[in-house]
Design a protein around this motif. Structure first.
Motif, PDB file in Angstrom:
ATOM      1  N   LEU A 124       0.830  -1.209   0.000  1.00  0.00           N
ATOM      2  CA  LEU A 124       0.000   0.000   0.000  1.00  0.00           C
ATOM      3  C   LEU A 124       0.861   1.253   0.000  1.00  0.00           C
ATOM      4  N   GLY A 125       2.146   1.083   0.354  1.00  0.00           N
ATOM      5  CA  GLY A 125       3.052   2.228   0.355  1.00  0.00           C
ATOM      6  C   GLY A 125       3.323   2.744   1.750  1.00  0.00           C
ATOM      7  N   SER A 126       3.803   3.975   1.805  1.00  0.00           N
ATOM      8  CA  SER A 126       4.197   4.570   3.065  1.00  0.00           C
ATOM      9  C   SER A 126       3.119   5.525   3.559  1.00  0.00           C
ATOM     10  N   PHE A 127       2.920   5.552   4.857  1.00  0.00           N
ATOM     11  CA  PHE A 127       1.887   6.428   5.414  1.00  0.00           C
ATOM     12  C   PHE A 127       2.458   7.255   6.556  1.00  0.00           C
ATOM     13  N   ARG A 128       1.863   8.433   6.720  1.00  0.00           N
ATOM     14  CA  ARG A 128       2.299   9.335   7.778  1.00  0.00           C
ATOM     15  C   ARG A 128       1.124   9.583   8.712  1.00  0.00           C
ATOM     16  N   ILE A 129       1.409   9.559   9.999  1.00  0.00           N
ATOM     17  CA  ILE A 129       0.336   9.809  10.962  1.00  0.00           C
ATOM     18  C   ILE A 129       0.125  11.310  11.089  1.00  0.00           C
ATOM     19  N   GLY A 130      -1.109  11.733  10.871  1.00  0.00           N
ATOM     20  CA  GLY A 130      -1.414  13.163  10.912  1.00  0.00           C
ATOM     21  C   GLY A 130      -1.893  13.601  12.280  1.00  0.00           C
ATOM     22  N   LYS A 131      -2.534  14.760  12.284  1.00  0.00           N
ATOM     23  CA  LYS A 131      -3.039  15.344  13.518  1.00  0.00           C
ATOM     24  C   LYS A 131      -4.060  14.394  14.173  1.00  0.00           C
ATOM     25  N   ASP A 132      -4.090  14.354  15.485  1.00  0.00           N
ATOM     26  CA  ASP A 132      -5.038  13.519  16.237  1.00  0.00           C
ATOM     27  C   ASP A 132      -4.915  12.038  15.925  1.00  0.00           C
ATOM     28  N   GLY A 133      -3.712  11.591  15.535  1.00  0.00           N
ATOM     29  CA  GLY A 133      -3.513  10.173  15.281  1.00  0.00           C
ATOM     30  C   GLY A 133      -4.321   9.643  14.117  1.00  0.00           C
ATOM     31  N   LEU A 134      -4.399  10.435  13.044  1.00  0.00           N
ATOM     32  CA  LEU A 134      -5.216  10.038  11.901  1.00  0.00           C
ATOM     33  C   LEU A 134      -4.330   9.631  10.728  1.00  0.00           C
ATOM     34  N   VAL A 135      -4.629   8.483  10.138  1.00  0.00           N
ATOM     35  CA  VAL A 135      -3.934   8.038   8.934  1.00  0.00           C
ATOM     36  C   VAL A 135      -4.963   7.960   7.820  1.00  0.00           C
ATOM     37  N   SER A 136      -4.661   8.574   6.681  1.00  0.00           N
ATOM     38  CA  SER A 136      -5.638   8.577   5.600  1.00  0.00           C
ATOM     39  C   SER A 136      -5.212   7.621   4.500  1.00  0.00           C
ATOM     40  N   LEU A 137      -6.177   6.837   4.019  1.00  0.00           N
ATOM     41  CA  LEU A 137      -5.916   5.848   2.971  1.00  0.00           C
ATOM     42  C   LEU A 137      -5.479   6.515   1.679  1.00  0.00           C
ATOM     43  N   GLY A 138      -5.907   7.764   1.454  1.00  0.00           N
ATOM     44  CA  GLY A 138      -5.494   8.470   0.242  1.00  0.00           C
ATOM     45  C   GLY A 138      -6.627   8.622  -0.741  1.00  0.00           C
ATOM     46  N   LYS A 139      -6.263   8.852  -1.992  1.00  0.00           N
ATOM     47  CA  LYS A 139      -7.261   9.155  -3.023  1.00  0.00           C
ATOM     48  C   LYS A 139      -8.234   7.993  -3.198  1.00  0.00           C
ATOM     49  N   PRO A 140      -9.508   8.321  -3.436  1.00  0.00           N
ATOM     50  CA  PRO A 140     -10.499   7.255  -3.631  1.00  0.00           C
ATOM     51  C   PRO A 140     -10.249   6.457  -4.913  1.00  0.00           C
ATOM     52  N   THR A 141     -10.871   5.295  -4.997  1.00  0.00           N
ATOM     53  CA  THR A 141     -10.759   4.433  -6.169  1.00  0.00           C
ATOM     54  C   THR A 141     -11.908   4.750  -7.131  1.00  0.00           C
ATOM     55  N   VAL A 142     -11.601   4.840  -8.430  1.00  0.00           N
ATOM     56  CA  VAL A 142     -12.657   5.077  -9.425  1.00  0.00           C
ATOM     57  C   VAL A 142     -13.128   3.721  -9.963  1.00  0.00           C
ATOM     58  N   PHE A 143     -14.441   3.538  -9.992  1.00  0.00           N
ATOM     59  CA  PHE A 143     -15.004   2.297 -10.532  1.00  0.00           C
ATOM     60  C   PHE A 143     -15.632   2.579 -11.891  1.00  0.00           C
ATOM     61  N   ASP A 144     -15.263   1.788 -12.896  1.00  0.00           N
ATOM     62  CA  ASP A 144     -15.885   1.924 -14.209  1.00  0.00           C
ATOM     63  C   ASP A 144     -16.052   0.540 -14.828  1.00  0.00           C
ATOM     64  N   LYS A 145     -16.480   0.511 -16.092  1.00  0.00           N
ATOM     65  CA  LYS A 145     -16.741  -0.753 -16.781  1.00  0.00           C
ATOM     66  C   LYS A 145     -15.563  -1.723 -16.659  1.00  0.00           C
ATOM     67  N   ALA A 146     -14.361  -1.176 -16.690  1.00  0.00           N
ATOM     68  CA  ALA A 146     -13.173  -2.026 -16.746  1.00  0.00           C
ATOM     69  C   ALA A 146     -12.936  -2.790 -15.444  1.00  0.00           C
ATOM     70  N   ASN A 147     -13.242  -2.152 -14.294  1.00  0.00           N
ATOM     71  CA  ASN A 147     -12.840  -2.812 -13.046  1.00  0.00           C
ATOM     72  C   ASN A 147     -13.984  -3.151 -12.097  1.00  0.00           C
ATOM     73  N   ILE A 148     -15.216  -2.767 -12.456  1.00  0.00           N
ATOM     74  CA  ILE A 148     -16.297  -2.885 -11.460  1.00  0.00           C
ATOM     75  C   ILE A 148     -16.551  -4.339 -11.049  1.00  0.00           C
ATOM     76  N   ASP A 149     -16.274  -5.287 -11.958  1.00  0.00           N
ATOM     77  CA  ASP A 149     -16.538  -6.684 -11.616  1.00  0.00           C
ATOM     78  C   ASP A 149     -15.516  -7.261 -10.641  1.00  0.00           C
ATOM     79  N   ASP A 150     -14.453  -6.507 -10.366  1.00  0.00           N
ATOM     80  CA  ASP A 150     -13.482  -6.990  -9.388  1.00  0.00           C
ATOM     81  C   ASP A 150     -13.945  -6.725  -7.956  1.00  0.00           C
ATOM     82  N   PHE A 151     -15.052  -5.997  -7.807  1.00  0.00           N
ATOM     83  CA  PHE A 151     -15.467  -5.592  -6.458  1.00  0.00           C
ATOM     84  C   PHE A 151     -16.851  -6.131  -6.129  1.00  0.00           C
ATOM     85  N   THR A 152     -16.983  -6.680  -4.931  1.00  0.00           N
ATOM     86  CA  THR A 152     -18.287  -7.212  -4.526  1.00  0.00           C
ATOM     87  C   THR A 152     -18.669  -6.656  -3.167  1.00  0.00           C
ATOM     88  N   PHE A 153     -19.062  -5.426  -3.125  1.00  0.00           N
ATOM     89  CA  PHE A 153     -19.601  -4.867  -1.873  1.00  0.00           C
ATOM     90  C   PHE A 153     -20.612  -3.786  -2.213  1.00  0.00           C
TER      91      PHE A 153
END
Lengths: 343, 362
Positions: free
Chosen positions: B333-362
């Motif tokens: 997943l890479g390197s992460f830095r702990i921010g203010k108030d002990g918060l770690v952010s996963l980062g940019k959201p994932t875009v779902f389109d025709k090409a990848n939507i079938d890889d996800f089941t939720f």
């Protein structure tokens, strides 16, 4: 006919004693096995969790035992507790002092119990039906009062009382008032005219009334007590879990009734002991604790509780029938021959 | 007159007296919400961290989602499971079958403390309710990571956040701008007018739109569907009647985007008016396949679970303590830095389109 009545009462009494004792012994066996074989069961922290989680059931089981002994039942206890918690949260959000809120919640519980009691005693409605209705109504009011909000910022000293334990011992603070209430309940049910009247009403309401017992008034006061203790449980629940929500204590009534029946209180009334009820409560509580520690899923735990409930209703009846059959044989053999018992 | 009646009457009277006495004695003064607010929150836990400490193996990390058997959390927790297996640790999952059973969650935290698991990753149903139990757990040496939904700051070591509000807001505008070719009228279909998270995202969207590359895009209206499918459906209908030149809609809510897609797919605007926002692949799959929606976004819950697992192991290994500024590596997943108030952010959201939507089941 009178003879049958007599033997069946005797048989009932006999099997009641045996069932109580059996549940108590079962509880001790379960505890001993858990201490020896279940990792992390025996330490003080876990025992305090066990007691803390079981206290809501135990608190309501006290008046519920008396109600069931008198032949009535209250299914609205979980909703009353939820309503009490919801009102507590709503008033707290308004900025009212918690020392004022708690008595108000208790008073509200008395009102809830009064409504149940009046509907049952004045209108002569069956308590099962009445309290199914108020179970829904009280829960609905709780949702109107607090919505889907949850209130968690109660003062630390109260939260500590609800969830904490005395020093490093296994004794939660909240167990102290419970023990006091338990002592009062045992005295009232087993050592006062009130208690004897409750048993009399449960055995035969008609006979109790003709012997001068004010059946309706006594029943009403039992419903009021149940409402009061349900509200107290609601307050304790909100503090113990640091969360006042409208859906607090959902389904608590079933756990309470399961525990009370498991403890040998006859659902038809007239028979049972508080000792048995408390043993039943803690048997169910300990089982749940042990099953959690052993990673038994919540769904399977519900199945186990359900099966226990069926067994606890079934076993004393089977025992009673065996005792009756035995008594019939004895009376049939010996002179003077009584009228045969109807089957 | 029986003794019982007199006894009952006396009991009732005593009860009434005690209650009124208590009310009377406490009506003035006492502890109120304001007093409680003055109590200072305890400082976050955590000692010294050694970023080079070896990764511990054989740990037990328990996942406690808001609700078990919920597809979103199943995906997320399975992400955590995979990460833990790679790290040589043991995964377990417990939880309630209802998403609002706060007391059930408290009991599970207590049980996990009792079972002496090494770390708990929990998605809190309620920010305050778990506090006492989680503090108890931390006192007993259990590391606590919240993911997806946080508790109060002092009740956990680190919060693994799915995505920052800024990223979510800006990327939705970027996604829509690409789909409409950089010009035209757009509208927002939000949830409730008072929803804090929605409004924060919308503020970032408006800020993003100020950039020169979006000068040809005009935000004509923000509509509110109150996260109600029917209302969101009607609001979409209203937007299109009111603004016939509308080119695109952003709906930063899973209920809104689904209702809007439902309306568009049955109307003449299908494929002509672009729709994007935050949705789940299961909800949106049909609309992506039938051409109503080109692409939408959300964080990848599996990555969220995996990051929670890595964070828990890093905490237990002593590589981080939860203080601002500490960094740690979380596998692929890479390197992460702990921010203010002990918060770690996963980062940019994932875009779902025709090409990848079938890889996800939720």
């Amino acid at each position: 006919m009178p003879e049958t009545q007599k033997t069946s009462v005797a048989a009932r009494f006999g099997s009641a004693v045996r069932w109580d004792t059996a549940v108590g012994v079962l509880l001790i066996v379960l505890l001993l096995c858990s201490f020896s074989f279940v990792d992390n069961f025996g330490n003080a922290l876990n025992i305090s969790f066990l007691i803390g989680n079981t206290l809501p059931i135990a608190l309501i089981a006290l008046p519920m035992t008396m109600l069931v002994v008198s032949g009535e039942v209250d299914l609205s206890v979980g909703s009353t507790a939820g309503l009490s918690g919801a009102v507590m949260g709503a008033l707290w959000n308004q900025g009212m002092a918690i020392e004022t809120i708690i008595p108000l919640c208790l008073a509200l519980g008395i009102v809830c119990g009064l409504i149940n009691g009046l509907l049952v005693t004045r209108l002569g409605l069956p308590s099962l039906a009445v309290t199914i209705g108020t179970m829904a109504a009280y829960r609905g009011i709780a949702q109107i009062v607090l919505g889907s909000d949850s209130v968690t910022d109660f003062p630390t000293q109260y939260l500590d009382f609800g969830a904490g334990r005395i020093g490093d011992t296994f004794i939660p603070y909240a167990v102290v008032p419970f023990l006091a209430l338990l002592a009062i309940a045992v005295l009232v049910l087993h050592a006062t005219p009130v208690g004897r009247s409750l048993f009399a009403i449960g055995a035969s309401e008609e006979a109790a009334r003709f012997s001068g017992i004010r059946v309706k008034r006594l029943k009403l006061s039992m419903f009021v007590t149940t409402g009061l203790l349900s509200a107290l449980t609601g307050v304790f629940w909100a503090l113990h879990y640091a969360s006042a929500r409208y859906d607090n204590a959902t389904g608590l009534e079933l756990s309470v009734i399961a525990a009370v029946l498991l403890g040998g209180i006859d659902f038809d009334g007239g028979k049972g002991t508080l000792g048995g009820a408390v043993a039943g409560v803690f048997l169910i509580g300990s089982l749940q604790n042990v099953m959690s520690l052993l990673n038994v899923s919540a769904q399977s735990q519900i199945v186990v509780t359900g099966v226990l409930l069926v067994i606890s209703v079934l076993a004393p009846r089977v025992g009673r029938q065996i005792a009756q059959a035995r008594a019939r044989k004895k009376t049939a053999a010996g002179p003077p021959a009584p009228s045969p018992a109807p089957s | 007159m029986s003794v019982a009646t007199a006894g009952t009457r006396r009991l009732t009277a005593a009860l009434a007296l005690t209650t009124s006495l208590i009310v009377g004695a406490t009506a003035c003064g006492g502890t109120t919400k304001e007093d409680a607010a003055k109590e200072v929150a305890g400082a976050a836990t955590g000692g010294k961290a050694d970023p080079n400490a070896a990764t511990k193996k054989g740990l037990t990390v328990a996942f406690l989602p808001k609700q078990v058997n919920n597809p979103y959390f199943t995906t997320s927790d399975n992400g955590g499971k995979k990460a833990l297996e790679q790290l040589g640790s043991t995964y377990k999952e417990v939880g309630t079958s209802s998403g609002t059973d706060t007391s059930g969650q408290v009991s599970y935290v207590n049980t996990l403390t009792q079972q002496q698991v090494d770390a708990i990753a929990v998605s809190a149903q309620d920010p305050g309710a778990l506090c006492t139990a989680l503090k108890q757990a931390m006192k007993n040496g259990v590391s606590v990571v919240t993911y997806d939904s946080d508790t109060k700051i002092d009740c956990r070591n680190v919060f693994v956040s799915q995505a920052s509000a800024e990223d979510l807001g800006r990327t939705q505008v970027q996604l829509l701008a690409k789909q409409i070719g950089g010009k035209g009228e757009i509208a927002i279909l939000s949830a409730a007018q008072t929803a804090t998270n929605q409004n924060t995202w919308i503020d970032f969207m408006k800020d993003e739109l100020k950039k020169p590359e979006y000068k040809d895009i005009k935000l004509v209206k923000t509509a509110y569907g109150d996260d109600d499918a029917q209302k969101s459906f009607q609001q979409t209908q209203g937007l299109l009647q009111e603004h016939p030149n509308l080119k695109g809609i952003v709906s930063p809510t899973t209920v809104g985007i689904k209702a809007a897609a439902q309306y568009l797919s049955g109307s003449k605007y299908k494929g002509k008016v672009k729709l994007t926002g935050l949705g789940t692949p299961n909800d949106m799959r049909a609309y992506v396949k039938n051409g109503t929606v080109e692409g939408f976004e959300l964080w990848d819950p599996a990555k969220l679970g995996a990051l929670a697992a890595h964070t828990a192991v890093a905490l237990e290994s002593g590589r981080i303590s939860g203080k601002e500024g500490e960094t740690f590596k979380a596998g692929d997943l890479g390197s992460f830095r702990i921010g203010k108030d002990g918060l770690v952010s996963l980062g940019k959201p994932t875009v779902f389109d025709k090409a990848n939507i079938d890889d996800f089941t939720f």
